[in-house]
Design a protein around this motif. Structure first.
Motif, PDB file in Angstrom:
ATOM      1  N   ASP A  94     -26.317   6.311  23.848  1.00  0.00           N
ATOM      2  CA  ASP A  94     -25.269   6.468  22.835  1.00  0.00           C
ATOM      3  C   ASP A  94     -25.801   6.298  21.415  1.00  0.00           C
ATOM      4  O   ASP A  94     -25.094   6.603  20.452  1.00  0.00           O
ATOM      5  CB  ASP A  94     -24.153   5.431  23.055  1.00  0.00           C
ATOM      6  N   PHE A  95     -27.045   5.809  21.279  1.00  0.00           N
ATOM      7  CA  PHE A  95     -27.581   5.498  19.960  1.00  0.00           C
ATOM      8  C   PHE A  95     -28.613   6.520  19.520  1.00  0.00           C
ATOM      9  O   PHE A  95     -29.458   6.962  20.305  1.00  0.00           O
ATOM     10  CB  PHE A  95     -28.205   4.098  19.961  1.00  0.00           C
ATOM     11  N   ASP A  96     -28.541   6.908  18.242  1.00  0.00           N
ATOM     12  CA  ASP A  96     -29.457   7.914  17.699  1.00  0.00           C
ATOM     13  C   ASP A  96     -30.914   7.461  17.747  1.00  0.00           C
ATOM     14  O   ASP A  96     -31.822   8.284  17.875  1.00  0.00           O
ATOM     15  CB  ASP A  96     -29.085   8.247  16.244  1.00  0.00           C
ATOM     16  N   ASP A  97     -31.140   6.137  17.624  1.00  0.00           N
ATOM     17  CA  ASP A  97     -32.514   5.636  17.605  1.00  0.00           C
ATOM     18  C   ASP A  97     -32.947   5.087  18.955  1.00  0.00           C
ATOM     19  O   ASP A  97     -33.830   4.236  19.046  1.00  0.00           O
ATOM     20  CB  ASP A  97     -32.678   4.554  16.530  1.00  0.00           C
ATOM     21  N   ALA A  98     -32.304   5.591  20.032  1.00  0.00           N
ATOM     22  CA  ALA A  98     -32.686   5.147  21.375  1.00  0.00           C
ATOM     23  C   ALA A  98     -34.160   5.463  21.634  1.00  0.00           C
ATOM     24  O   ALA A  98     -34.656   6.510  21.207  1.00  0.00           O
ATOM     25  CB  ALA A  98     -31.822   5.845  22.425  1.00  0.00           C
ATOM     26  N   PRO A  99     -34.874   4.578  22.317  1.00  0.00           N
ATOM     27  CA  PRO A  99     -36.285   4.845  22.627  1.00  0.00           C
ATOM     28  C   PRO A  99     -36.434   6.160  23.379  1.00  0.00           C
ATOM     29  O   PRO A  99     -35.623   6.475  24.262  1.00  0.00           O
ATOM     30  CB  PRO A  99     -36.685   3.662  23.517  1.00  0.00           C
ATOM     31  N   ILE A 100     -37.439   6.946  23.020  1.00  0.00           N
ATOM     32  CA  ILE A 100     -37.658   8.200  23.737  1.00  0.00           C
ATOM     33  C   ILE A 100     -38.225   7.927  25.119  1.00  0.00           C
ATOM     34  O   ILE A 100     -38.089   8.741  26.028  1.00  0.00           O
ATOM     35  CB  ILE A 100     -38.590   9.142  22.948  1.00  0.00           C
ATOM     36  N   GLY A 241     -35.393 -14.713  12.972  1.00  0.00           N
ATOM     37  CA  GLY A 241     -35.499 -13.357  13.512  1.00  0.00           C
ATOM     38  C   GLY A 241     -34.367 -13.010  14.451  1.00  0.00           C
ATOM     39  O   GLY A 241     -34.054 -11.832  14.655  1.00  0.00           O
ATOM     40  N   ALA A 242     -33.722 -14.046  15.013  1.00  0.00           N
ATOM     41  CA  ALA A 242     -32.603 -13.799  15.927  1.00  0.00           C
ATOM     42  C   ALA A 242     -31.462 -13.074  15.218  1.00  0.00           C
ATOM     43  O   ALA A 242     -30.687 -12.340  15.843  1.00  0.00           O
ATOM     44  CB  ALA A 242     -32.103 -15.117  16.518  1.00  0.00           C
ATOM     45  N   MET A 243     -31.383 -13.250  13.903  1.00  0.00           N
ATOM     46  CA  MET A 243     -30.305 -12.607  13.154  1.00  0.00           C
ATOM     47  C   MET A 243     -30.470 -11.091  13.099  1.00  0.00           C
ATOM     48  O   MET A 243     -29.500 -10.364  12.880  1.00  0.00           O
ATOM     49  CB  MET A 243     -30.219 -13.191  11.750  1.00  0.00           C
ATOM     50  N   ILE A 244     -31.681 -10.612  13.290  1.00  0.00           N
ATOM     51  CA  ILE A 244     -31.888  -9.156  13.324  1.00  0.00           C
ATOM     52  C   ILE A 244     -31.164  -8.575  14.540  1.00  0.00           C
ATOM     53  O   ILE A 244     -30.523  -7.524  14.463  1.00  0.00           O
ATOM     54  CB  ILE A 244     -33.390  -8.812  13.368  1.00  0.00           C
ATOM     55  N   THR A 245     -31.241  -9.299  15.659  1.00  0.00           N
ATOM     56  CA  THR A 245     -30.531  -8.860  16.862  1.00  0.00           C
ATOM     57  C   THR A 245     -29.030  -8.879  16.629  1.00  0.00           C
ATOM     58  O   THR A 245     -28.311  -7.950  17.020  1.00  0.00           O
ATOM     59  CB  THR A 245     -30.885  -9.768  18.059  1.00  0.00           C
ATOM     60  N   VAL A 246     -28.539  -9.929  15.990  1.00  0.00           N
ATOM     61  CA  VAL A 246     -27.108 -10.029  15.697  1.00  0.00           C
ATOM     62  C   VAL A 246     -26.664  -8.892  14.774  1.00  0.00           C
ATOM     63  O   VAL A 246     -25.619  -8.263  14.994  1.00  0.00           O
ATOM     64  CB  VAL A 246     -26.784 -11.398  15.054  1.00  0.00           C
ATOM     65  N   ASP A 247     -27.469  -8.597  13.758  1.00  0.00           N
ATOM     66  CA  ASP A 247     -27.141  -7.493  12.842  1.00  0.00           C
ATOM     67  C   ASP A 247     -27.056  -6.167  13.590  1.00  0.00           C
ATOM     68  O   ASP A 247     -26.140  -5.362  13.362  1.00  0.00           O
ATOM     69  CB  ASP A 247     -28.187  -7.392  11.734  1.00  0.00           C
ATOM     70  N   HIS A 248     -28.035  -5.938  14.486  1.00  0.00           N
ATOM     71  CA  HIS A 248     -28.008  -4.710  15.300  1.00  0.00           C
ATOM     72  C   HIS A 248     -26.750  -4.676  16.161  1.00  0.00           C
ATOM     73  O   HIS A 248     -26.094  -3.630  16.290  1.00  0.00           O
ATOM     74  CB  HIS A 248     -29.238  -4.627  16.190  1.00  0.00           C
ATOM     75  N   ALA A 249     -26.414  -5.811  16.774  1.00  0.00           N
ATOM     76  CA  ALA A 249     -25.226  -5.875  17.634  1.00  0.00           C
ATOM     77  C   ALA A 249     -23.974  -5.496  16.852  1.00  0.00           C
ATOM     78  O   ALA A 249     -23.127  -4.727  17.330  1.00  0.00           O
ATOM     79  CB  ALA A 249     -25.082  -7.278  18.225  1.00  0.00           C
ATOM     80  N   GLN A 250     -23.857  -6.016  15.632  1.00  0.00           N
ATOM     81  CA  GLN A 250     -22.692  -5.698  14.806  1.00  0.00           C
ATOM     82  C   GLN A 250     -22.668  -4.218  14.427  1.00  0.00           C
ATOM     83  O   GLN A 250     -21.618  -3.575  14.463  1.00  0.00           O
ATOM     84  CB  GLN A 250     -22.697  -6.586  13.562  1.00  0.00           C
ATOM     85  N   ASP A 251     -23.842  -3.671  14.093  1.00  0.00           N
ATOM     86  CA  ASP A 251     -23.921  -2.243  13.745  1.00  0.00           C
ATOM     87  C   ASP A 251     -23.572  -1.358  14.936  1.00  0.00           C
ATOM     88  O   ASP A 251     -23.031  -0.261  14.771  1.00  0.00           O
ATOM     89  CB  ASP A 251     -25.328  -1.898  13.248  1.00  0.00           C
ATOM     90  N   GLN A 252     -23.908  -1.828  16.133  1.00  0.00           N
ATOM     91  CA  GLN A 252     -23.664  -1.055  17.354  1.00  0.00           C
ATOM     92  C   GLN A 252     -22.249  -1.254  17.892  1.00  0.00           C
ATOM     93  O   GLN A 252     -21.887  -0.664  18.910  1.00  0.00           O
ATOM     94  CB  GLN A 252     -24.690  -1.455  18.419  1.00  0.00           C
ATOM     95  N   GLY A 253     -21.464  -2.070  17.206  1.00  0.00           N
ATOM     96  CA  GLY A 253     -20.091  -2.307  17.651  1.00  0.00           C
ATOM     97  C   GLY A 253     -19.982  -3.239  18.831  1.00  0.00           C
ATOM     98  O   GLY A 253     -18.978  -3.221  19.563  1.00  0.00           O
ATOM     99  N   LYS A 254     -20.992  -4.074  19.031  1.00  0.00           N
ATOM    100  CA  LYS A 254     -20.994  -5.023  20.148  1.00  0.00           C
ATOM    101  C   LYS A 254     -20.308  -6.323  19.746  1.00  0.00           C
ATOM    102  O   LYS A 254     -20.238  -6.681  18.568  1.00  0.00           O
ATOM    103  CB  LYS A 254     -22.431  -5.333  20.580  1.00  0.00           C
ATOM    104  N   THR A 255     -19.821  -7.051  20.739  1.00  0.00           N
ATOM    105  CA  THR A 255     -19.172  -8.342  20.503  1.00  0.00           C
ATOM    106  C   THR A 255     -20.231  -9.415  20.266  1.00  0.00           C
ATOM    107  O   THR A 255     -21.210  -9.501  21.006  1.00  0.00           O
ATOM    108  CB  THR A 255     -18.304  -8.739  21.709  1.00  0.00           C
ATOM    109  N   VAL A 256     -20.021 -10.235  19.243  1.00  0.00           N
ATOM    110  CA  VAL A 256     -20.951 -11.325  18.940  1.00  0.00           C
ATOM    111  C   VAL A 256     -20.263 -12.666  19.201  1.00  0.00           C
ATOM    112  O   VAL A 256     -19.169 -12.927  18.682  1.00  0.00           O
ATOM    113  CB  VAL A 256     -21.438 -11.270  17.473  1.00  0.00           C
ATOM    114  N   PHE A 257     -20.914 -13.489  20.024  1.00  0.00           N
ATOM    115  CA  PHE A 257     -20.431 -14.833  20.335  1.00  0.00           C
ATOM    116  C   PHE A 257     -21.369 -15.863  19.706  1.00  0.00           C
ATOM    117  O   PHE A 257     -22.569 -15.617  19.599  1.00  0.00           O
ATOM    118  CB  PHE A 257     -20.405 -15.068  21.849  1.00  0.00           C
ATOM    119  N   CYS A 258     -20.829 -16.996  19.332  1.00  0.00           N
ATOM    120  CA  CYS A 258     -21.661 -18.066  18.783  1.00  0.00           C
ATOM    121  C   CYS A 258     -21.265 -19.405  19.380  1.00  0.00           C
ATOM    122  O   CYS A 258     -20.073 -19.669  19.606  1.00  0.00           O
ATOM    123  CB  CYS A 258     -21.515 -18.145  17.262  1.00  0.00           C
TER     124      CYS A 258
END
Length: 373
Positions: A94-100, A241-258
């Motif tokens: 579903d993502f444009d930058d999906a690994p080839i 660096g964990a925040m990079i994953t969280v940022d990606h999750a938010q951009d991808q429309g994923k739910t973020v729990f803390c």
């Protein structure tokens, strides 16, 4: 490993030096598909590689080098998953930058099924004792409820999450920076072996032998968040660096729990701040199960039906014993029980009619929760 013609063409093209998802799209754009591109290799738009143009041209001329490459992958038990592969993680498409292409070790046959109920757990590489305790609690309870745990196989929270998932008898997937054969931190080599022994998976978008580079972690993290239904942040200091994953999750429309933390602890900086900004607070694994309305094994309260294995035939006991540690593919179950496929399918049908086991898409078999030992 046997690959289809289209998979071989995709592996061949995607393994070109300097290839990226964006370049790959431009590279094959003029052609019907990758097979067509390989057949007309002289007409490929090599200029998109700039100074590497000559290197890529030479690479695609040398078919013997590619055959040797496939042989090396086989020897290292590394599986190539292209976008045409049945076991490529469907959710990433579903993502444009999906690994080839993804390089994998482990039981990829059950991966797509397992990712239907999955959580990424990330956090500090230097968690406090509280952080370790919370990670083990959430990862263990979620795994026991049938949720797949995904993390980055780094030291700290990642390692705690993987280990707790294994200890709970669950499925866990590690995403590494660098090659799957060399991107695992030295301290986690044994943990990686445990993941594979437990029928888990280790993934990377980088070719075997690729050394870890600092920029790869940020690149890897989009896969960490993209694979699963949501991301759980345990602990993260202000520069994490964990925040990079969280940022990606938010951009991808994923739910973020803390997980809330002490306000005086630097490790609680980002979880507490994200909670103030609208992330979902969780105090127990059940909160995540409830958020997604997952029908997992309710923690600590599942009513078991009695299943006296001594009343079953020797063959059925063998099947149930193999399944007692978790779901398996029919092929794996066939190997573990030494039954013919015809005999196995006959017994599985009988057990399913009795409501003891269930067969899922992807040739996956599992014992129903109520009968799980």
């Amino acid at each position: 490993m046997q690959y289809t013609d289209i998979e071989l063409a995709q592996i061949f093209l995607s393994s070109c030096p300097g290839m990226t998802p964006k370049k790959y799209k431009k590279f094959i754009e003029p052609f019907r598909d990758e097979l067509d591109a390989v057949r007309h290799a002289k007409e490929l738009p090599y200029s998109i590689f700039g100074k590497q143009e000559a290197v890529v041209r030479e690479y695609l001329k040398d078919k013997s080098a590619f055959r040797n490459y496939l042989k090396l992958l086989d020897e290292k038990k590394i599986i190539c998953l292209t976008r045409a592969s049945q076991n490529y993680p469907h959710v990433l498409l579903d993502f444009d930058d999906a690994p080839i292409m993804l390089y994998a070790k482990g039981n990829v046959q059950r991966m797509n099924f397992s990712l239907q109920q999955s959580i990424t757990i990330v956090g500090s590489r230097q968690p406090t004792r509280y952080g370790e305790t919370v990670t083990k609690l959430f990862a263990g309870d979620l795994s026991a409820s049938g949720v797949t745990i995904v993390s980055g196989l780094a030291i700290g929270v990642d390692a705690c999450a993987h280990a707790a998932a294994i200890d709970a008898g669950g499925m866990t997937i590690g995403i590494v920076s660098g090659g799957v054969d060399c991107g695992i931190p030295t301290d986690n080599i044994d943990l990686a072996k445990r993941i594979l022994d437990a029928d888990g998976v280790i993934l990377s978008e980088y070719a075997p032998g690729t050394p870890v580079r600092p920029w790869m972690f940020a690149q890897r993290n989009r896969i960490l968040s993209g694979l699963t239904c949501g991301t759980l942040l345990v602990q993260a200091r202000e520069k994490s660096g964990a925040m990079i994953t969280v940022d990606h999750a938010q951009d991808q429309g994923k739910t973020v729990f803390c997980v809330p933390g002490e306000i005086t602890q630097s490790a609680s900086y980002w979880p507490n701040r994200l909670l103030r900004e609208g992330a979902i607070p969780v105090l127990q694994a059940q909160d995540i199960l409830d958020e997604f309305a997952w029908d997992g094994r309710v923690l600590g309260s599942t009513k078991k039906n009695s299943l006296d294995w001594t009343d079953r035939s020797d063959v059925e006991q063998k099947i149930l014993l193999a399944l007692s540690k978790g779901q398996l593919t029919v092929e794996k179950l066939c190997d573990m029980t030494n039954l013919s496929m015809q005999s196995l399918m006959s017994h599985l049908t009988s057990l399913e009619m009795e409501g003891i086991i269930k067969q899922f898409p992807g040739h996956i078999v599992d014992i129903l929760d109520a009968y799980r030992p």
